[in-house]
Scaffold this active site. Structure first.
Site, PDB file in Angstrom:
ATOM      1  N   ASP A 159      34.170  39.984  40.558  1.00 27.11           N
ATOM      2  CA  ASP A 159      34.775  38.657  40.364  1.00 27.11           C
ATOM      3  C   ASP A 159      34.105  37.649  41.295  1.00 27.11           C
ATOM      4  O   ASP A 159      33.781  37.981  42.441  1.00 27.11           O
ATOM      5  CB  ASP A 159      36.276  38.693  40.638  1.00 27.11           C
TER       6      ASP A 159
HETATM    7  C1  LIG Z   1      28.472  29.965  40.931  1.00 27.97           C
HETATM    8  C2  LIG Z   1      28.006  30.691  39.698  1.00 27.97           C
HETATM    9  C3  LIG Z   1      28.857  31.438  38.912  1.00 27.97           C
HETATM   10  N1  LIG Z   1      28.416  32.086  37.799  1.00 27.97           N
HETATM   11  C4  LIG Z   1      29.325  32.895  36.947  1.00 27.97           C
HETATM   12  C5  LIG Z   1      29.413  34.361  37.349  1.00 27.97           C
HETATM   13  C6  LIG Z   1      30.655  34.805  36.608  1.00 27.97           C
HETATM   14  O1  LIG Z   1      30.254  35.279  35.311  1.00 27.97           O
HETATM   15  C7  LIG Z   1      31.476  33.527  36.465  1.00 27.97           C
HETATM   16  C8  LIG Z   1      32.767  33.627  37.247  1.00 27.97           C
HETATM   17  O2  LIG Z   1      33.747  34.200  36.451  1.00 27.97           O
HETATM   18  P1  LIG Z   1      34.369  35.653  36.659  1.00 27.97           P
HETATM   19  O3  LIG Z   1      35.837  35.531  36.336  1.00 27.97           O
HETATM   20  O4  LIG Z   1      33.973  36.230  37.985  1.00 27.97           O
HETATM   21  O5  LIG Z   1      33.638  36.562  35.554  1.00 27.97           O
HETATM   22  P2  LIG Z   1      33.582  36.436  33.980  1.00 27.97           P
HETATM   23  O6  LIG Z   1      34.901  35.980  33.409  1.00 27.97           O
HETATM   24  O7  LIG Z   1      32.366  35.629  33.606  1.00 27.97           O
HETATM   25  O8  LIG Z   1      33.295  37.936  33.522  1.00 27.97           O
HETATM   26  P3  LIG Z   1      34.211  39.262  33.741  1.00 27.97           P
HETATM   27  O9  LIG Z   1      35.525  38.866  34.385  1.00 27.97           O
HETATM   28  O10 LIG Z   1      34.393  39.832  32.373  1.00 27.97           O
HETATM   29  O11 LIG Z   1      33.361  40.143  34.632  1.00 27.97           O
HETATM   30  O12 LIG Z   1      30.668  32.464  36.994  1.00 27.97           O
HETATM   31  C9  LIG Z   1      27.083  32.007  37.421  1.00 27.97           C
HETATM   32  O13 LIG Z   1      26.672  32.585  36.397  1.00 27.97           O
HETATM   33  N2  LIG Z   1      26.205  31.283  38.209  1.00 27.97           N
HETATM   34  C10 LIG Z   1      26.592  30.620  39.319  1.00 27.97           C
HETATM   35  O14 LIG Z   1      25.751  29.987  39.978  1.00 27.97           O
END
Ligand SMILES: Cc1cn([C@H]2C[C@H](O)[C@@H](COP(=O)(O)OP(=O)(O)OP(=O)(O)O)O2)c(=O)[nH]c1=O
Length: 190
Positions: A69
């Site tokens: 997360d």
């Molecule tokens: C800050 C930042 C976040 N993110 C993304 C990573 C995570 O996928 C998302 C945060 O949401 P999360 O809730 O951590 O993850 P998710 O819903 O995408 O996937 P799952 O719970 O099924 O594992 O933000 C980027 O891709 N690049 C960035 O620079």
């Protein structure tokens, strides 16, 4: 041979785990993501990573299951994914010209064994003009990402500097995860 399961629907996490060059299964976790508002960012990402991993581990009792997360923490606020354009705009305005912290929690469950850790990476944004923010909102990138940006995409143009693990900002600190898997006895790694 124990199987590896990524409990995530994030395409970025899938891409990062592919760096291990070993086969794995994807499972979309169905975990409740509500948490106590008084928890710290590191507690939030650790609890949610573990919840996602445990949720999937029920279906894969003989596998190493990874949950993760990511949140952005800035000025006492914890930012998840923006609900809409206005909330993404507010997040980007708030991050403009400042340093924030990206926290990613990771949990690996294998039978009764559970290892959970988090990484904190500090990211500094350039001062963003209104034009730049609108241009970035038009890219559509902010909406499924914590803090409203993706460092791996056009969002990289907003970033002045970073201190810590780049891959943790994208959603999975792959170097440390690899070491934790090895430590837990996962057999197919180097
Ligand atoms: C800050 C930042 C976040 N993110 C993304 C990573 C995570 O996928 C998302 C945060 O949401 P999360 O809730 O951590 O993850 P998710 O819903 O995408 O996937 P799952 O719970 O099924 O594992 O933000 C980027 O891709 N690049 C960035 O620079």
């Amino acid at each position: 041979m124990p199987n590896l399961v990524l409990a995530s629907s994030s395409p970025r996490r899938k891409e990062l785990l592919e760096k291990l060059s070993i086969p794995f299964t994807i499972y979309s976790p169905n975990a409740d993501e509500s948490v106590d508002k008084n928890l710290t960012p590191s507690e939030i990402v650790s609890i949610l990573a573990q919840r996602k991993a445990k949720n999937a581990a029920d279906q894969y009792p003989d596998s190493y299951v990874i949950g993760s997360d990511t949140v952005v923490a800035h000025k006492e606020k914890v930012l998840g994914k923006p609900a809409d354009r206005e909330s993404a705009r507010k997040m980007l305005l708030g991050l403009s010209g400042c340093t924030h912290s990206v926290y990613t929690g990771v949990s690996v469950v294998y039978g009764e064994s559970v290892r959970t850790f988090y990484e904190k990476t500090d990211v500094t944004f350039w001062e963003l003009s209104n034009e730049e923010i609108e241009w970035y909102l038009d890219s559509g990138e902010p909406f499924d990402k914590a803090g409203g940006y993706g460092i791996q995409g056009q969002g990289g143009l907003l970033v002045k500097s970073i201190h810590g693990d780049y891959y943790s900002v994208v959603g999975l600190p792959i170097g440390r995860l690899c070491r934790v898997l090895k430590h837990m006895g996962f057999p197919q790694l180097y």
